[in-house]
Design an enzyme around this catalytic site. Structure first.
Site, PDB file in Angstrom:
ATOM      1  N   GLN A  80     -22.039   8.173   3.730  1.00 19.88           N
ATOM      2  CA  GLN A  80     -20.685   7.996   4.275  1.00 19.88           C
ATOM      3  C   GLN A  80     -20.398   6.502   4.447  1.00 19.88           C
ATOM      4  O   GLN A  80     -20.500   5.946   5.543  1.00 19.88           O
ATOM      5  CB  GLN A  80     -20.612   8.724   5.623  1.00 19.88           C
ATOM      6  CG  GLN A  80     -19.306   8.625   6.356  1.00 19.88           C
ATOM      7  CD  GLN A  80     -18.237   9.496   5.755  1.00 19.88           C
ATOM      8  OE1 GLN A  80     -18.021  10.600   6.211  1.00 19.88           O
ATOM      9  NE2 GLN A  80     -17.547   9.007   4.745  1.00 19.88           N
ATOM     10  N   PHE A  81     -20.045   5.819   3.344  1.00 24.88           N
ATOM     11  CA  PHE A  81     -19.843   4.371   3.398  1.00 24.88           C
ATOM     12  C   PHE A  81     -18.707   3.967   4.339  1.00 24.88           C
ATOM     13  O   PHE A  81     -18.670   2.845   4.844  1.00 24.88           O
ATOM     14  CB  PHE A  81     -19.602   3.797   1.999  1.00 24.88           C
ATOM     15  CG  PHE A  81     -18.227   4.057   1.442  1.00 24.88           C
ATOM     16  CD1 PHE A  81     -17.179   3.181   1.708  1.00 24.88           C
ATOM     17  CD2 PHE A  81     -17.966   5.171   0.661  1.00 24.88           C
ATOM     18  CE1 PHE A  81     -15.912   3.409   1.201  1.00 24.88           C
ATOM     19  CE2 PHE A  81     -16.708   5.405   0.149  1.00 24.88           C
ATOM     20  CZ  PHE A  81     -15.675   4.531   0.425  1.00 24.88           C
ATOM     21  N   THR A  82     -17.763   4.876   4.613  1.00 30.59           N
ATOM     22  CA  THR A  82     -16.622   4.524   5.465  1.00 30.59           C
ATOM     23  C   THR A  82     -17.038   4.225   6.909  1.00 30.59           C
ATOM     24  O   THR A  82     -16.242   3.660   7.669  1.00 30.59           O
ATOM     25  CB  THR A  82     -15.551   5.633   5.457  1.00 30.59           C
ATOM     26  OG1 THR A  82     -16.120   6.861   5.916  1.00 30.59           O
ATOM     27  CG2 THR A  82     -14.985   5.839   4.049  1.00 30.59           C
TER      28      THR A  82
END
Length: 207
Positions: free
Chosen positions: A79-81
């Protein structure tokens, strides 16, 4: 490195209308990898996730047992966000590790989880894919974890950030103008006198 841990009664990941992974009771881990993360942060997060006491014991006492103690399952989703930095109201992801480095790093994270626990109880989504993550939060219980600040040489971090920015500029580069046009002053009302935000592809990545 950041992680959102949710205690779940069940969770699953669907890609393109097909369920690719699912668990029963356990924890769902949303993991955000930073540009500056190293093996040290990875190992710290693996220990914390597996030993976090979010379950009750046999007598019903809360916050007494970990996912390993209970032999429950773990579903991990990249989940790079989670590495978002807001510029006004616009998300910016310059601090997220670029995909080409993040994928092997994430795979190593999964491998370390499986080595420390039971491989068959560690499930994951599909790195880089557009996923539908179905989480039935039990409680609800949601805990945010963050690894200790990395002792990274500031010069090295600046170098990494500059390399990432150069890559982004290369992707958004347009045919060059003449020297006169390039050096001509731009008025405030000139729509082409952009702050550069429109070319910031780091904020256009699919979640």
């Amino acid at each position: 490195m950041k992680a959102i841990i949710q205690r779940v009664s069940q969770a699953s990941v669907t890609v393109g209308g097909e369920q690719i992974s699912s668990i029963g009771r356990g924890i769902c881990v949303l993991l955000g990898i930073s540009l500056e993360d190293t093996q040290r942060e990875l190992e710290h997060m693996v220990r914390k996730i597996l030993n976090l006491r979010v379950f009750e014991d046999e007598s019903g006492k809360h916050w007494s047992k970990s996912v390993m103690d209970k032999q429950f399952e773990v579903l991990c989703v990249s989940q790079f966000t989670l590495q978002c930095i807001l510029k006004g109201n616009k998300p910016d992801y310059h601090m997220a590790m670029p995909s080409e480095q993040a994928e092997p790093f994430y795979n190593n994270f999964l491998e370390q989880l499986r080595k420390a626990y039971k491989p068959e109880l560690i499930k994951d989504g599909k790195f880089g894919a557009y996923m539908q993550v179905h989480i039935q939060n039990d409680g609800p219980v949601t805990i945010e974890l963050e690894s200790p600040a990395a002792t990274v040489d500031p010069k090295q971090l600046t170098k990494l950030e500059k390399q990432q920015q150069r890559k982004e500029k290369t992707r958004t580069k347009v045919p060059s103008e003449s020297s006169r046009e390039r050096n001509a002053p731009r008025s405030k009302d000139d729509p082409s006198a952009s702050s550069g935000a429109e070319g910031d592809v780091s904020s256009e990545r699919e979640p």
